[in-house]
Design a protein around this motif. Structure first.
Motif, PDB file in Angstrom:
ATOM      1  N   LEU A   1       0.823  -1.213   0.000  1.00 26.12           N
ATOM      2  CA  LEU A   1       0.000   0.000   0.000  1.00 26.12           C
ATOM      3  C   LEU A   1       0.859   1.266   0.000  1.00 26.12           C
ATOM      4  O   LEU A   1       0.582   2.216  -0.738  1.00 26.12           O
ATOM      5  N   VAL A   2       1.893   1.273   0.819  1.00 26.90           N
ATOM      6  CA  VAL A   2       2.762   2.448   0.918  1.00 26.90           C
ATOM      7  C   VAL A   2       3.451   2.724  -0.418  1.00 26.90           C
ATOM      8  O   VAL A   2       3.545   3.869  -0.865  1.00 26.90           O
ATOM      9  N   ILE A   3       3.926   1.668  -1.058  1.00 30.74           N
ATOM     10  CA  ILE A   3       4.607   1.837  -2.347  1.00 30.74           C
ATOM     11  C   ILE A   3       3.666   2.460  -3.381  1.00 30.74           C
ATOM     12  O   ILE A   3       4.035   3.390  -4.107  1.00 30.74           O
ATOM     13  N   VAL A   4       2.423   1.972  -3.424  1.00 32.38           N
ATOM     14  CA  VAL A   4       1.472   2.433  -4.430  1.00 32.38           C
ATOM     15  C   VAL A   4       0.856   3.788  -4.068  1.00 32.38           C
ATOM     16  O   VAL A   4       0.780   4.696  -4.895  1.00 32.38           O
ATOM     17  N   LYS A   5       0.436   3.930  -2.808  1.00 34.19           N
ATOM     18  CA  LYS A   5      -0.358   5.095  -2.421  1.00 34.19           C
ATOM     19  C   LYS A   5       0.470   6.282  -1.945  1.00 34.19           C
ATOM     20  O   LYS A   5      -0.073   7.377  -1.777  1.00 34.19           O
ATOM     21  N   THR A   6       1.750   6.097  -1.673  1.00 33.87           N
ATOM     22  CA  THR A   6       2.576   7.243  -1.288  1.00 33.87           C
ATOM     23  C   THR A   6       3.649   7.527  -2.329  1.00 33.87           C
ATOM     24  O   THR A   6       3.727   8.625  -2.868  1.00 33.87           O
ATOM     25  N   PHE A   7       4.469   6.527  -2.633  1.00 34.25           N
ATOM     26  CA  PHE A   7       5.579   6.759  -3.556  1.00 34.25           C
ATOM     27  C   PHE A   7       5.104   6.987  -4.991  1.00 34.25           C
ATOM     28  O   PHE A   7       5.632   7.823  -5.711  1.00 34.25           O
ATOM     29  N   ALA A   8       4.086   6.238  -5.425  1.00 36.67           N
ATOM     30  CA  ALA A   8       3.631   6.333  -6.815  1.00 36.67           C
ATOM     31  C   ALA A   8       2.475   7.316  -7.012  1.00 36.67           C
ATOM     32  O   ALA A   8       2.261   7.810  -8.115  1.00 36.67           O
ATOM     33  N   SER A   9       1.735   7.626  -5.951  1.00 32.21           N
ATOM     34  CA  SER A   9       0.515   8.418  -6.061  1.00 32.21           C
ATOM     35  C   SER A   9       0.687   9.797  -6.710  1.00 32.21           C
ATOM     36  O   SER A   9      -0.106  10.163  -7.588  1.00 32.21           O
ATOM     37  N   PRO A  10       1.700  10.612  -6.328  1.00 30.76           N
ATOM     38  CA  PRO A  10       1.849  11.927  -6.973  1.00 30.76           C
ATOM     39  C   PRO A  10       2.082  11.830  -8.476  1.00 30.76           C
ATOM     40  O   PRO A  10       1.594  12.666  -9.246  1.00 30.76           O
ATOM     41  N   PHE A  11       2.814  10.806  -8.905  1.00 31.72           N
ATOM     42  CA  PHE A  11       3.043  10.605 -10.338  1.00 31.72           C
ATOM     43  C   PHE A  11       1.739  10.214 -11.032  1.00 31.72           C
ATOM     44  O   PHE A  11       1.441  10.665 -12.136  1.00 31.72           O
ATOM     45  N   SER A  12       0.956   9.361 -10.366  1.00 30.74           N
ATOM     46  CA  SER A  12      -0.324   8.923 -10.930  1.00 30.74           C
ATOM     47  C   SER A  12      -1.271  10.105 -11.114  1.00 30.74           C
ATOM     48  O   SER A  12      -1.945  10.233 -12.148  1.00 30.74           O
ATOM     49  N   ALA A  13      -1.352  10.986 -10.103  1.00 29.72           N
ATOM     50  CA  ALA A  13      -2.230  12.161 -10.185  1.00 29.72           C
ATOM     51  C   ALA A  13      -1.823  13.057 -11.347  1.00 29.72           C
ATOM     52  O   ALA A  13      -2.668  13.562 -12.090  1.00 29.72           O
ATOM     53  N   TYR A  14      -0.530  13.250 -11.527  1.00 28.09           N
ATOM     54  CA  TYR A  14      -0.019  14.101 -12.611  1.00 28.09           C
ATOM     55  C   TYR A  14      -0.381  13.511 -13.969  1.00 28.09           C
ATOM     56  O   TYR A  14      -0.832  14.219 -14.878  1.00 28.09           O
ATOM     57  N   LEU A  15      -0.224  12.201 -14.106  1.00 32.24           N
ATOM     58  CA  LEU A  15      -0.506  11.540 -15.386  1.00 32.24           C
ATOM     59  C   LEU A  15      -1.989  11.569 -15.733  1.00 32.24           C
ATOM     60  O   LEU A  15      -2.360  11.695 -16.901  1.00 32.24           O
ATOM     61  N   THR A  16      -2.855  11.458 -14.726  1.00 32.65           N
ATOM     62  CA  THR A  16      -4.299  11.387 -14.998  1.00 32.65           C
ATOM     63  C   THR A  16      -4.930  12.762 -15.195  1.00 32.65           C
ATOM     64  O   THR A  16      -5.867  12.908 -15.984  1.00 32.65           O
ATOM     65  N   ILE A  17      -4.443  13.771 -14.473  1.00 36.55           N
ATOM     66  CA  ILE A  17      -5.039  15.112 -14.554  1.00 36.55           C
ATOM     67  C   ILE A  17      -4.393  15.953 -15.647  1.00 36.55           C
ATOM     68  O   ILE A  17      -5.080  16.619 -16.426  1.00 36.55           O
ATOM     69  N   ILE A  18      -3.077  15.924 -15.729  1.00 30.74           N
ATOM     70  CA  ILE A  18      -2.360  16.796 -16.662  1.00 30.74           C
ATOM     71  C   ILE A  18      -2.228  16.172 -18.047  1.00 30.74           C
ATOM     72  O   ILE A  18      -2.361  16.847 -19.067  1.00 30.74           O
ATOM     73  N   PHE A  19      -1.977  14.877 -18.085  1.00 28.71           N
ATOM     74  CA  PHE A  19      -1.802  14.210 -19.378  1.00 28.71           C
ATOM     75  C   PHE A  19      -3.025  13.366 -19.737  1.00 28.71           C
ATOM     76  O   PHE A  19      -4.108  13.601 -19.228  1.00 28.71           O
ATOM     77  N   ASP A  20      -2.863  12.366 -20.568  1.00 26.11           N
ATOM     78  CA  ASP A  20      -3.974  11.582 -21.094  1.00 26.11           C
ATOM     79  C   ASP A  20      -4.293  10.414 -20.157  1.00 26.11           C
ATOM     80  O   ASP A  20      -3.484   9.502 -19.990  1.00 26.11           O
ATOM     81  N   ILE A  21      -5.482  10.447 -19.554  1.00 23.97           N
ATOM     82  CA  ILE A  21      -5.870   9.412 -18.610  1.00 23.97           C
ATOM     83  C   ILE A  21      -6.005   8.044 -19.297  1.00 23.97           C
ATOM     84  O   ILE A  21      -5.746   6.998 -18.705  1.00 23.97           O
ATOM     85  N   LYS A  22      -6.398   8.057 -20.569  1.00 20.78           N
ATOM     86  CA  LYS A  22      -6.523   6.803 -21.313  1.00 20.78           C
ATOM     87  C   LYS A  22      -5.157   6.139 -21.483  1.00 20.78           C
ATOM     88  O   LYS A  22      -5.019   4.917 -21.314  1.00 20.78           O
ATOM     89  N   GLU A  23      -4.141   6.919 -21.802  1.00 19.61           N
ATOM     90  CA  GLU A  23      -2.789   6.370 -21.948  1.00 19.61           C
ATOM     91  C   GLU A  23      -2.288   5.798 -20.631  1.00 19.61           C
ATOM     92  O   GLU A  23      -1.621   4.765 -20.606  1.00 19.61           O
TER      93      GLU A  23
END
Length: 417
Positions: free
Chosen positions: A340-362
């Motif tokens: 959970l920590v790996i996914v929800k803390t370390f990866a989460s900011p990158f995920s938010a950037y990819l889904t909001i700023i770039f293409d969520i489908k990609e």
């Protein structure tokens, strides 16, 4: 805007910390009063609902991204989302009935029907109010959302005390029906008060199918699939275990799974508010990067503290919940928390950037779809070869792969700007 973001985070923290305390007490009452086999039934049902959740499309999630475009049309927009969710709830209810028949025949236990309709009731209630919750959060009115959430949790805790007298899954179903009715009623009253919105505005004749279609294929479909697959990664453990181990063993693993979910509380707040913040600067890449870096630093610190806290005090935590020291449950919990920590803390900011700023489908195709296939293989092999230990360790392996894929795609997208 910084002050509004801080205010949203502040009230989110208040909400989550209160919920943590209430959920902790509720978990102790449920685990200590229900037979371990009944708790195993809850775990199995939760595992199967991971797949039913594919039907639980959160069409209103696009509000988080496009709320500025809806100004002056709030009633019309909320009406469309609510009608869609009512139709969705009817379909969901039908499949819940089918699942009830299936699991009762598989395990020969009528108690499955109580657990299934308990979860179904809660999901339908959440679905009916979801457009309002997201709308007010996106408009930086987290204070209102927090007050309602705490009121709901308080009622739930008070009614859960009844398990001391009626320790059955049937009582939990009755409790959840009361709580859900209260939750939905309060939200409809307050939406009428603040937005002058009521059921009067609901009309199939006025239902804008083209708007729903555009929202669905433009954002909501991919947001929903991402949420469903992420939910699959977190909660499908018990589904795979049900193929190879008994209900009592699943009950022990389910204690670890639910205990570990506390590690998701604060990262979940940050991830959600990260998305809210990015939605306000999605046309300014420099500001978006600065926000991402700030959330990344904070998330990393919280992740390390969370791991250390569970490592040092995890055994005592299990004892408080179950009344016994259990090294097996502690081991399962530590593996799940690490993932959970790996996914929800370390990866989460990158995920938010990819889904909001770039293409969520990609993001879905390049990260989420791949990790879903990988998770299925890891969980299935782990359950088949090593049972609960194999599935528990699988959480760490999946978490590492999720982080690597997310980071890789983040670097690629940033370099292409």
């Amino acid at each position: 805007m910084k002050r509004l973001i801080v205010s949203n985070i502040f009230y989110s923290l208040i909400e989550k910390f209160v919920l943590i305390g209430f959920q902790f007490i509720t978990s102790i009452i449920i685990i200590r009063n229900l037979p371990r086999e009944d708790y195993g039934i809850i775990g199995v049902v939760a595992g199967y609902f991971v797949f039913l959740n594919l039907l639980n499309i959160s069409m209103e999630s696009i509000i988080l991204r496009d709320h500025k475009n809806y100004e002056g049309k709030e009633k019309e927009i909320l009406s469309n989302f609510l009608i869609f969710n009512i139709i969705k709830s009817m379909i969901f209810l039908f499949f819940a009935i089918v699942l009830s028949v299936l699991l009762i025949n598989m395990f020969e236990k009528i108690e499955f029907i109580y657990s299934i309709f308990s979860i179904t009731t809660l999901l339908i209630a959440e679905s009916l109010v979801a457009p309002f919750v997201i709308y007010f959060t996106a408009k930086f009115n987290q204070q209102l959302v927090t007050k309602i959430s705490i009121a709901k949790a308080t009622l739930n805790l008070l009614l859960t005390i009844g398990l001391f007298m009626y320790p059955t899954l049937e009582y939990i179903l009755i409790k959840d029906i009361f709580v859900s009715f209260f939750y939905v009623s309060v939200w409809f009253y307050l939406v009428y008060k603040y937005l002058d919105f009521s059921l009067y505005y609901l009309s199939l004749k006025e239902f804008d199918f083209q708007f729903i279609k555009k929202s669905f294929f433009g954002f909501s479909l991919w947001s929903h699939l991402i949420g469903s697959v992420t939910n699959f990664i977190y909660k499908s453990d018990t589904f795979f275990l049900s193929m190879f181990v008994g209900l009592t063993t699943i009950g022990n693993y389910n204690i670890a799974l639910n205990s570990a979910n506390i590690a998701n509380i604060i990262p979940g707040i940050l991830g959600y508010q990260n998305g809210v913040a990015l939605s306000h600067v999605k046309n300014d890449i420099k500001k978006a990067k600065r926000i991402t870096i700030q959330f990344l630093k904070l998330s990393f610190l919280i992740g390390i503290v969370t791991l250390l806290g569970f490592y040092l005090f995890g055994n005592y935590y299990i004892y408080l919940i179950t009344g016994e020291y259990n090294e097996d449950i502690y081991f399962y919990m530590m593996c799940i928390v690490t993932g959970l920590v790996i996914v929800k803390t370390f990866a989460s900011p990158f995920s938010a950037y990819l889904t909001i700023i770039f293409d969520i489908k990609e993001y879905f195709v390049n990260v989420i779809l791949k990790i879903s296939i990988f998770s299925t293989i890891i969980y299935l092999i782990g359950a088949m070869l090593e049972g609960t230990n194999g599935v528990a360790i699988g959480n760490i392996i999946i978490g590492i792969m999720f982080f690597m894929l997310t980071l890789k795609n983040f670097i690629i997208e940033v370099r292409n700007v």
